[in-house]
Design a protein around this motif. Structure first.
Motif, PDB file in Angstrom:
ATOM      1  N   VAL A 172      94.425  24.254  42.457  1.00 13.26           N
ATOM      2  CA  VAL A 172      95.157  23.082  41.957  1.00 13.26           C
ATOM      3  C   VAL A 172      96.003  22.492  43.078  1.00 13.26           C
ATOM      4  CG1 VAL A 172      96.966  22.324  40.369  1.00 13.26           C
ATOM      5  CG2 VAL A 172      95.182  23.879  39.570  1.00 13.26           C
ATOM      6  N   LYS A 173      96.455  23.336  43.997  1.00 14.17           N
ATOM      7  CA  LYS A 173      97.318  22.901  45.097  1.00 14.17           C
ATOM      8  C   LYS A 173      96.545  22.751  46.401  1.00 14.17           C
ATOM      9  CE  LYS A 173     101.386  25.089  43.052  1.00 14.17           C
ATOM     10  NZ  LYS A 173     102.498  26.061  43.248  1.00 14.17           N
ATOM     11  N   SER A 174      95.234  22.676  46.324  1.00 12.10           N
ATOM     12  CA  SER A 174      94.432  22.509  47.537  1.00 12.10           C
ATOM     13  C   SER A 174      94.805  21.215  48.260  1.00 12.10           C
ATOM     14  CB  SER A 174      92.940  22.470  47.174  1.00 12.10           C
ATOM     15  OG  SER A 174      92.158  22.118  48.302  1.00 12.10           O
ATOM     16  N   ASP A 175      94.735  21.251  49.584  1.00 12.10           N
ATOM     17  CA  ASP A 175      95.010  20.059  50.381  1.00 12.10           C
ATOM     18  C   ASP A 175      93.816  19.102  50.416  1.00 12.10           C
ATOM     19  OD1 ASP A 175      97.536  21.016  51.053  1.00 12.10           O
ATOM     20  OD2 ASP A 175      96.801  22.058  52.841  1.00 12.10           O
ATOM     21  N   VAL A 176      92.692  19.542  49.901  1.00  3.20           N
ATOM     22  CA  VAL A 176      91.457  18.749  49.952  1.00  3.20           C
ATOM     23  C   VAL A 176      91.226  18.105  48.593  1.00  3.20           C
ATOM     24  CG1 VAL A 176      88.973  18.828  50.393  1.00  3.20           C
ATOM     25  CG2 VAL A 176      90.521  20.359  51.654  1.00  3.20           C
ATOM     26  N   TRP A 177      91.213  16.782  48.541  1.00  4.63           N
ATOM     27  CA  TRP A 177      91.088  16.109  47.246  1.00  4.63           C
ATOM     28  C   TRP A 177      89.737  16.386  46.588  1.00  4.63           C
ATOM     29  CZ3 TRP A 177      87.333  12.784  45.726  1.00  4.63           C
ATOM     30  CH2 TRP A 177      86.575  12.144  46.712  1.00  4.63           C
ATOM     31  N   GLN A 178      88.690  16.553  47.425  1.00  3.45           N
ATOM     32  CA  GLN A 178      87.379  16.848  46.850  1.00  3.45           C
ATOM     33  C   GLN A 178      87.397  18.163  46.078  1.00  3.45           C
ATOM     34  OE1 GLN A 178      87.928  15.893  50.017  1.00  3.45           O
ATOM     35  NE2 GLN A 178      86.292  14.581  50.787  1.00  3.45           N
ATOM     36  N   MET A 179      88.140  19.128  46.600  1.00  2.00           N
ATOM     37  CA  MET A 179      88.247  20.410  45.911  1.00  2.00           C
ATOM     38  C   MET A 179      88.992  20.247  44.587  1.00  2.00           C
ATOM     39  SD  MET A 179      87.706  23.652  45.711  1.00  2.00           S
ATOM     40  CE  MET A 179      87.365  24.437  47.284  1.00  2.00           C
ATOM     41  N   ARG A 180      90.069  19.476  44.589  1.00  2.00           N
ATOM     42  CA  ARG A 180      90.820  19.272  43.353  1.00  2.00           C
ATOM     43  C   ARG A 180      89.993  18.492  42.335  1.00  2.00           C
ATOM     44  NH1 ARG A 180      94.479  17.447  47.092  1.00  2.00           N
ATOM     45  NH2 ARG A 180      94.778  15.428  46.065  1.00  2.00           N
ATOM     46  N   SER A 181      89.200  17.540  42.826  1.00  2.00           N
ATOM     47  CA  SER A 181      88.326  16.779  41.933  1.00  2.00           C
ATOM     48  C   SER A 181      87.259  17.680  41.320  1.00  2.00           C
ATOM     49  CB  SER A 181      87.663  15.635  42.708  1.00  2.00           C
ATOM     50  OG  SER A 181      86.756  14.938  41.898  1.00  2.00           O
ATOM     51  N   ARG A 182      86.648  18.524  42.142  1.00  2.00           N
ATOM     52  CA  ARG A 182      85.651  19.477  41.642  1.00  2.00           C
ATOM     53  C   ARG A 182      86.291  20.424  40.633  1.00  2.00           C
ATOM     54  NH1 ARG A 182      80.744  21.439  44.120  1.00  2.00           N
ATOM     55  NH2 ARG A 182      80.943  19.557  45.380  1.00  2.00           N
ATOM     56  N   LEU A 183      87.496  20.861  40.938  1.00  2.00           N
ATOM     57  CA  LEU A 183      88.219  21.778  40.056  1.00  2.00           C
ATOM     58  C   LEU A 183      88.492  21.132  38.705  1.00  2.00           C
ATOM     59  CD1 LEU A 183      89.710  24.508  39.749  1.00  2.00           C
ATOM     60  CD2 LEU A 183      91.746  23.356  40.646  1.00  2.00           C
ATOM     61  N   ALA A 184      88.861  19.859  38.723  1.00  2.00           N
ATOM     62  CA  ALA A 184      89.148  19.155  37.471  1.00  2.00           C
ATOM     63  C   ALA A 184      87.936  19.179  36.542  1.00  2.00           C
ATOM     64  CB  ALA A 184      89.567  17.716  37.764  1.00  2.00           C
ATOM     65  N   ASN A 185      86.754  18.986  37.109  1.00  2.00           N
ATOM     66  CA  ASN A 185      85.532  19.019  36.300  1.00  2.00           C
ATOM     67  C   ASN A 185      85.266  20.403  35.728  1.00  2.00           C
ATOM     68  OD1 ASN A 185      84.429  16.307  36.422  1.00  2.00           O
ATOM     69  ND2 ASN A 185      84.147  16.654  38.606  1.00  2.00           N
ATOM     70  N   VAL A 186      85.532  21.429  36.536  1.00  2.00           N
ATOM     71  CA  VAL A 186      85.234  22.798  36.115  1.00  2.00           C
ATOM     72  C   VAL A 186      86.230  23.303  35.086  1.00  2.00           C
ATOM     73  CG1 VAL A 186      85.073  25.186  36.931  1.00  2.00           C
ATOM     74  CG2 VAL A 186      84.040  23.341  38.261  1.00  2.00           C
ATOM     75  N   LEU A 187      87.490  22.946  35.260  1.00  2.00           N
ATOM     76  CA  LEU A 187      88.528  23.470  34.366  1.00  2.00           C
ATOM     77  C   LEU A 187      88.330  23.040  32.919  1.00  2.00           C
ATOM     78  CD1 LEU A 187      91.806  23.162  36.474  1.00  2.00           C
ATOM     79  CD2 LEU A 187      90.651  25.254  35.768  1.00  2.00           C
ATOM     80  N   ARG A 188      87.646  21.912  32.704  1.00  2.00           N
ATOM     81  CA  ARG A 188      87.402  21.477  31.325  1.00  2.00           C
ATOM     82  C   ARG A 188      86.591  22.514  30.553  1.00  2.00           C
ATOM     83  NH1 ARG A 188      86.382  16.443  33.825  1.00  2.00           N
ATOM     84  NH2 ARG A 188      84.140  16.712  33.536  1.00  2.00           N
ATOM     85  N   LYS A 189      85.788  23.296  31.270  1.00  2.00           N
ATOM     86  CA  LYS A 189      84.988  24.324  30.610  1.00  2.00           C
ATOM     87  C   LYS A 189      85.844  25.498  30.130  1.00  2.00           C
ATOM     88  CE  LYS A 189      80.971  23.167  33.466  1.00  2.00           C
ATOM     89  NZ  LYS A 189      79.968  23.671  34.442  1.00  2.00           N
ATOM     90  N   PHE A 190      87.059  25.573  30.669  1.00  2.00           N
ATOM     91  CA  PHE A 190      87.965  26.667  30.298  1.00  2.00           C
ATOM     92  C   PHE A 190      89.111  26.177  29.419  1.00  2.00           C
ATOM     93  CE2 PHE A 190      85.914  27.876  34.242  1.00  2.00           C
ATOM     94  CZ  PHE A 190      85.715  29.238  34.141  1.00  2.00           C
ATOM     95  N   ASP A 191      88.971  24.975  28.844  1.00  2.00           N
ATOM     96  CA  ASP A 191      90.130  24.335  28.192  1.00  2.00           C
ATOM     97  C   ASP A 191      90.601  25.046  26.927  1.00  2.00           C
ATOM     98  OD1 ASP A 191      88.125  23.641  26.483  1.00  2.00           O
ATOM     99  OD2 ASP A 191      88.319  21.471  26.761  1.00  2.00           O
ATOM    100  N   SER A 192      89.900  26.096  26.513  1.00  2.00           N
ATOM    101  CA  SER A 192      90.400  26.893  25.385  1.00  2.00           C
ATOM    102  C   SER A 192      91.501  27.847  25.827  1.00  2.00           C
ATOM    103  CB  SER A 192      89.252  27.697  24.750  1.00  2.00           C
ATOM    104  OG  SER A 192      88.710  28.617  25.684  1.00  2.00           O
ATOM    105  N   LEU A 193      91.676  27.994  27.130  1.00  4.08           N
ATOM    106  CA  LEU A 193      92.699  28.881  27.674  1.00  4.08           C
ATOM    107  C   LEU A 193      93.921  28.058  28.082  1.00  4.08           C
ATOM    108  CD1 LEU A 193      90.431  31.165  29.910  1.00  4.08           C
ATOM    109  CD2 LEU A 193      91.344  31.672  27.635  1.00  4.08           C
ATOM    110  N   PRO A 194      95.106  28.478  27.694  1.00  2.07           N
ATOM    111  CA  PRO A 194      96.312  27.688  27.979  1.00  2.07           C
ATOM    112  C   PRO A 194      96.550  27.454  29.468  1.00  2.07           C
ATOM    113  CG  PRO A 194      96.877  29.881  27.144  1.00  2.07           C
ATOM    114  CD  PRO A 194      95.422  29.694  26.922  1.00  2.07           C
TER     115      PRO A 194
END
Length: 220
Positions: A172-194
């Motif tokens: 979430v705190k990566s300096d690379v925006w592409q990594m944060r963008s990729r992470l945003a897509n992936v985290l939706r799959k875990f959205d049942s976890l707080p």
């Protein structure tokens, strides 16, 4: 193409002829093709060595499998090692996986690691996938790291989902925006976890509009 002509091509000083010889083996049995392919395993041209590695994947014999292991262990060019990894998977992932996992751990070149990620798309061994992703995230190559993040998304419905999420959250705190963008897509799959919900909330406030856009696209 007759074997005699193939052998003539394979022994030619002209690289294009040697390639013609390798291609000419496609209509011959593995038992005939593999010994001839082995003769060009150490060709001075990396492209020809790549064709040989590819050939071992299509002309499958035990001798070909062992030759691929030899290429993986001794080949200096990452293009050829990547092709060998692809061919090894053609022998069946159940047999190839231990070798591919070891190669991923020992290998630092992005092309080889990306090739291994590509061939394990159908792997359902969650613990093995978790180990490979962890190794990828610990490496230096940004593309491999982003692929590892995406691959961790496959664990969102497995017993490894909590561990996978723990591996994702620091980015979430990566300096690379592409990594944060990729992470945003992936985290939706875990959205049942707080914890995932909180991380997504942080990314919605990201200073880069492209990261915010990645989250909004997922809401459509």
């Amino acid at each position: 193409m007759e074997i005699q002509q193939i052998e003539t091509y394979l022994n030619s000083p002209d690289a294009q002829n040697r390639i013609r010889g390798i291609v000419g083996l496609r209509n011959h049995s593995p038992e005939v093709a593999v010994p001839l392919l082995k003769k060009r395993m150490y060709d001075r041209e990396f492209m020809i060595r790549s064709y040989v590695a590819m050939g071992f994947g299509y002309k499958q014999t035990e001798e070909g499998f062992q030759s691929l292991l030899d290429i993986i262990a001794n080949e200096k060019d990452p293009n050829v090692r990547a092709e060998a990894a692809n061919s090894l998977a053609k022998y069946g992932l159940e047999r190839a996986l231990p070798y591919l996992e070891r190669l991923f751990e020992q290998e630092s070149h992005w092309l080889v690691r990306q090739s291994i990620f590509a061939v394990i798309e159908e792997v359902i061994d969650s613990k093995m996938l978790l180990r490979i992703c962890q190794i990828g995230l610990e490496g230096r190559d940004p593309l491999v790291k982003q692929t590892a993040v995406s691959q961790l998304g496959r664990l969102s419905n497995t017993s490894q989902k909590v561990v996978a999420l723990e591996m994702l959250l620091p980015f979430v705190k990566s300096d690379v925006w592409q990594m944060r963008s990729r992470l945003a897509n992936v985290l939706r799959k875990f959205d049942s976890l707080p914890e995932a919900q909180e991380a997504l909330s942080q990314l919605r406030q990201d200073p880069d509009y492209r990261v915010v856009a990645a989250i909004l696209e997922g809401c459509l």
